[in-house]
Write an enzyme that holds these catalytic residues in place. Sequence first.
Site, mmCIF file in Angstrom:
data_model
loop_
_atom_site.group_PDB
_atom_site.id
_atom_site.type_symbol
_atom_site.label_atom_id
_atom_site.label_comp_id
_atom_site.label_asym_id
_atom_site.label_seq_id
_atom_site.Cartn_x
_atom_site.Cartn_y
_atom_site.Cartn_z
ATOM 1 N NE ARG A 106 72.162 -22.045 57.939
ATOM 2 C CZ ARG A 106 72.908 -23.192 57.638
ATOM 3 N NH1 ARG A 106 72.687 -24.363 57.735
ATOM 4 N NH2 ARG A 106 74.054 -22.558 56.652
ATOM 5 C CE LYS A 158 68.989 0.538 60.089
ATOM 6 N NZ LYS A 158 70.222 -0.037 60.885
ATOM 7 C CG ASP A 193 66.111 4.341 55.813
ATOM 8 O OD1 ASP A 193 65.626 4.521 56.790
ATOM 9 O OD2 ASP A 193 67.190 5.070 55.695
ATOM 10 C CG HIS A 194 62.536 1.510 59.830
ATOM 11 N ND1 HIS A 194 63.660 0.838 59.993
ATOM 12 C CD2 HIS A 194 62.060 2.117 60.881
ATOM 13 C CE1 HIS A 194 64.058 1.550 61.296
ATOM 14 N NE2 HIS A 194 63.271 1.975 61.683
ATOM 15 C CG HIS A 208 67.220 5.031 59.926
ATOM 16 N ND1 HIS A 208 66.793 4.038 59.184
ATOM 17 C CD2 HIS A 208 67.596 4.130 60.962
ATOM 18 C CE1 HIS A 208 66.796 3.019 59.451
ATOM 19 N NE2 HIS A 208 67.303 2.833 60.651
#
Length: 511
Positions: free
Chosen positions: A47, A156, A185-186, A248
């Site tokens: 923004r 996520k 999902d790291h 995770h």
Amino acid sequence: MEIPENCVVVIFGASGDLTKRKLVPALYALYLQNALPKKFAVLGVSRSLISDKDFQKRIVDDIRTYSSKKPINREKLKEFSKNFFYQSLDATNEDEYEILKKRLSELSKRAKSKENYLYYLSTSPTLFPMIAENLGKKGLQTENNRTGWKRIIVEKPFGRDLKSAQALNSRLQSYFQEDQIYRIDHYLGKETVQNIMAFRFANGIIEPLWNRNFISRVEVTAAESIGVEERGGYYDHYGVLRDMVQNHLLQVVGTIAMEPPAFFTATAVRNETVKVFQSLKPIKTSEVRKYVVRGQYNASKIRGKEVSGYREEKDVDPKSKTPTFVALKIFIDNFRWGDVPFYIRSGKRLPTRVTEVVIYFKKTPHHLFTGNGHPNIGCNQLIIRIQPDEGTLLKFGMKTPGAGFKIEDVSMDFHYSELYHAYIPEAYERLILDCMFGDATLYARIDAVEACWKFVDPILDAWQNRSNIKIYGYPAGTWGPKESLALFDYPDEDWRYPCKNLATEGEYCEL
């Protein structure tokens, strides 16, 4: 090194913490390795009203602050920042996407990308469906013979229960095909999590032991030493079960417990992990007290410093029952893992930051060396450290030198830090690059996400509707409520404690 096709990366939420702390440093690391496309552009979308030049200056500052690649090469950083551009946009306003479409066309020509676009949604989850819808209405998701690929990475949390996850997926798939959607999902991008598969399937001595005949239990821990910090409003809405376990840690369990895939392809690997999630033994609402323990950290003193309790944190309800700690005992109902308990725990304000998997092998059937005053021999343990000090350790019994047969535990270990010649990429580096290549192996598929929510939902429902399920307090800096010990089957079983309690004994942590 193979490199991806030229593309434009669009980061929605370009002014947020994730972008400056993780995404931009990951792109910079890939740039230094010459792993990015020959030509690329990154368009930050938010923004705020700022110019391309100001955004590039911000990128330089973020790299200097958050990049692990030190010392900073000034010339390389200057070259890298010139590939960044900025577009002010109200993500909820469909009309403004016409401006975005025009800007992307210009950048695509500059980068010679043939309209290969990677959209990264680093925004509030409430904006995910609106962004996907507005991109779709402007045709910015279209793939055909004249245009390149379009892929969208969704951060996520993917919903906050099964119903909302299904609703979100329905909105996304109204405009994007499933093979265009990358649910990140790291944890799956962490080198040690990936190495679980290599450790199992590349070594002939490991896989024959990886089953209920030789393993007595499995333990997965994800501990954080920090509190909720500035995320109190978000965290109080989600809690540790949604924030850590549903995604995770269940993904880690899926990697540990999966069957060998027929081929190492995205479809084959993800098919096997989905089977694990679908085999999770449901915890009925009436059984939650037996299999799940929740806790919330209280005010304490850590290394002489006063630490606030969870309910005193900023933006947290003073009467909140949101758990900051959870421990579960779960089972996988299949031939490989029948009756083997998997213990999962995760929490904030624990003694240290550590994530690891512990495989407990069954004890020998006949204890030859426990007589003559010698203590009972423990079981062999395989410890897979995911973070920090990544590595693997095997504990086994050996005779101590001298007369008699006194047995003590010794260790064989491997640390990734010993690979001085090898570069260990951060999780976001690996995952962003995989998406550019169109490789979804380390991304969550929708049936996996829904299967995990289906398992977690009854627990959330019980916490919401059953007032007799307690939430136990624990002093900040300790290993959570002592009630979690009741999950174990035998009195001599306990969690592994890689570090002491900070509130009482001081800090150390070893693999």
